[in-house]
Enzyme design. Structure first.
Site, PDB file in Angstrom:
ATOM      1  N   CYS A 114      44.433  29.406  37.537  1.00 53.26           N
ATOM      2  CA  CYS A 114      43.534  30.498  37.919  1.00 53.26           C
ATOM      3  C   CYS A 114      42.058  30.113  37.841  1.00 53.26           C
ATOM      4  O   CYS A 114      41.217  30.740  38.477  1.00 53.26           O
ATOM      5  CB  CYS A 114      43.794  31.724  37.058  1.00 53.26           C
ATOM      6  SG  CYS A 114      45.493  32.357  37.181  1.00 53.26           S
ATOM      7  N   HIS A 251      37.534  36.312  37.880  1.00 52.16           N
ATOM      8  CA  HIS A 251      38.936  36.122  38.248  1.00 52.16           C
ATOM      9  C   HIS A 251      39.628  37.472  38.141  1.00 52.16           C
ATOM     10  O   HIS A 251      39.509  38.169  37.139  1.00 52.16           O
ATOM     11  CB  HIS A 251      39.586  35.108  37.312  1.00 52.16           C
ATOM     12  CG  HIS A 251      41.070  35.037  37.432  1.00 52.16           C
ATOM     13  ND1 HIS A 251      41.728  34.969  38.642  1.00 52.16           N
ATOM     14  CD2 HIS A 251      42.043  35.023  36.478  1.00 52.16           C
ATOM     15  CE1 HIS A 251      43.024  34.913  38.435  1.00 52.16           C
ATOM     16  NE2 HIS A 251      43.247  34.958  37.133  1.00 52.16           N
ATOM     17  N   ASN A 281      46.735  39.449  41.140  1.00 51.97           N
ATOM     18  CA  ASN A 281      46.218  38.159  40.678  1.00 51.97           C
ATOM     19  C   ASN A 281      46.599  37.088  41.691  1.00 51.97           C
ATOM     20  O   ASN A 281      47.761  36.711  41.796  1.00 51.97           O
ATOM     21  CB  ASN A 281      46.814  37.844  39.297  1.00 51.97           C
ATOM     22  CG  ASN A 281      46.273  36.568  38.697  1.00 51.97           C
ATOM     23  OD1 ASN A 281      45.663  35.742  39.384  1.00 51.97           O
ATOM     24  ND2 ASN A 281      46.507  36.374  37.408  1.00 51.97           N
TER      25      ASN A 281
END
Length: 324
Positions: A114, A251, A281
């Site tokens: 990520c 993020h 996500n």
């Protein structure tokens, strides 16, 4: 004269298939309310059968190039941040080269899960500052739907697919914090925490891609602490405080992590770009996706000071301070 890596174009791509939270109610012991309350996610996009990470990356890149007014062969380097490549090799970057019709330059992938886009930006910035490249296409692209355990309600409802791309170009600056472009970078990792977020397969272990595994509560605690700390560290490098920030572009993992980080930084939520409700996500794609949406909606304007921060498996985390 100071050289800066200045953003000149951004674009994103989302697959056509939109998956609402309610779709999971038929196969899992979950509900729309349960997912929203714990993550802030309302829907996400899943790649179609046969749709790959490189294909999505190419479409996002085309949008970024169009905004920058550049042709593919104007680009010196392509860096793709991804944990879900089409193949073990070659790199997605070289596939993007082919997909765009590039016949020059070089390309490679970065894998920091990520946090991948932050690490890719750091690589691009370093190459521009060193003179290795003048125009770099930085992409985050993921098909996390391919590594989900659909029986694990704690993880499979959180992730989505998509891609975002940013063009960085070498430009002259004054050397001060009012320059446009990347002003500072802070990178970190600590392998002691690797079991908090990982995939239980790989070429040299199982020979299979494996499925995503996550320890949600411990990861949450690590995330808020480390994200706020890395953001402050990046700001400190250019002698700026939180009050100078126009937008945090975080993020997009979980709304509670986003809110907790903003609070710890002392930045109000009306200065945070939030897209987690619509995309879930998307790992390395989430920051360029959110930034592209923020630009398209007219929120992010030229001259705005941005802080982008992310944490992912490894654990790996970092932040970039950039003036748009």
């Amino acid at each position: 004269m100071t050289v800066r890596a200045v953003p000149t174009g951004i674009g994103h791509y989302l697959p056509d298939r939109v998956v609402e939270n309610s779709e999971f109610e038929n196969s899992l012991n979950t509900s729309d309310e349960w997912i929203r309350s714990r993550s802030g996610i309302e829907r996400r996009h899943f790649a179609a059968e046969g749709e790959t990470t490189s294909q999505m990356a190419v479409k996002a890149a085309q949008g970024a190039l169009a905004m920058a007014g550049l042709k593919p062969d104007d680009i010196d380097a392509v860096i793709v941040a991804t944990s879900t490549p089409d193949l073990t090799f070659p790199s997605v970057g070289t596939m993007v080269q082919e997909g765009l019709g590039m016949t020059r330059g070089f390309a490679f992938d970065v894998q920091a899960v990520c946090a991948g886009f932050i690490f890719a930006l750091a690589n691009a910035n370093g190459m521009i500052l060193s003179g290795q490249a003048e125009k770099v296409l930085v992409i985050g692209a993921e098909t996390f739907s391919r590594i989900m355990d659909w029986d694990d309600r704690a993880t499979c409802v959180l992730f989505g697919d998509g891609a975002g791309a940013l063009v960085l170009e070498a430009r002259s600056g004054s050397g001060h914090s009012d320059d446009r472009g990347i002003l500072s970078v802070d990178l970190n990792s600590d392998g002691r925490y690797r079991d908090m977020l990982y995939v239980d397969g790989g070429v040299s272990t199982s020979g299979t891609a494996g499925k995503l595994r996550m320890q949600g509560n411990p990861l949450f605690r690590q995330a808020v602490e480390k994200l706020a700390k890395t953001a402050h560290a990046a700001l400190d490098k250019v002698k700026l405080g939180s009050e100078a920030v126009d937008w945090i572009v975080p993020h997009q993992a979980n709304i509670r992590i986003i809110q907790g980080t903003a609070k710890k930084m002392g930045v109000p939520m009306d200065k945070v770009i939030v897209t987690v409700q619509d995309h879930g996500n998307t790992s390395a794609a989430s920051i360029p996706l959110a930034l592209s949406v923020g630009v398209a909606e007219g929120k992010v304007k030229p001259g705005d000071l941005l802080v982008a921060e992310a944490i992912g498996g490894g654990l790996a985390w970092g932040a970039v301070v950039m003036r748009w």
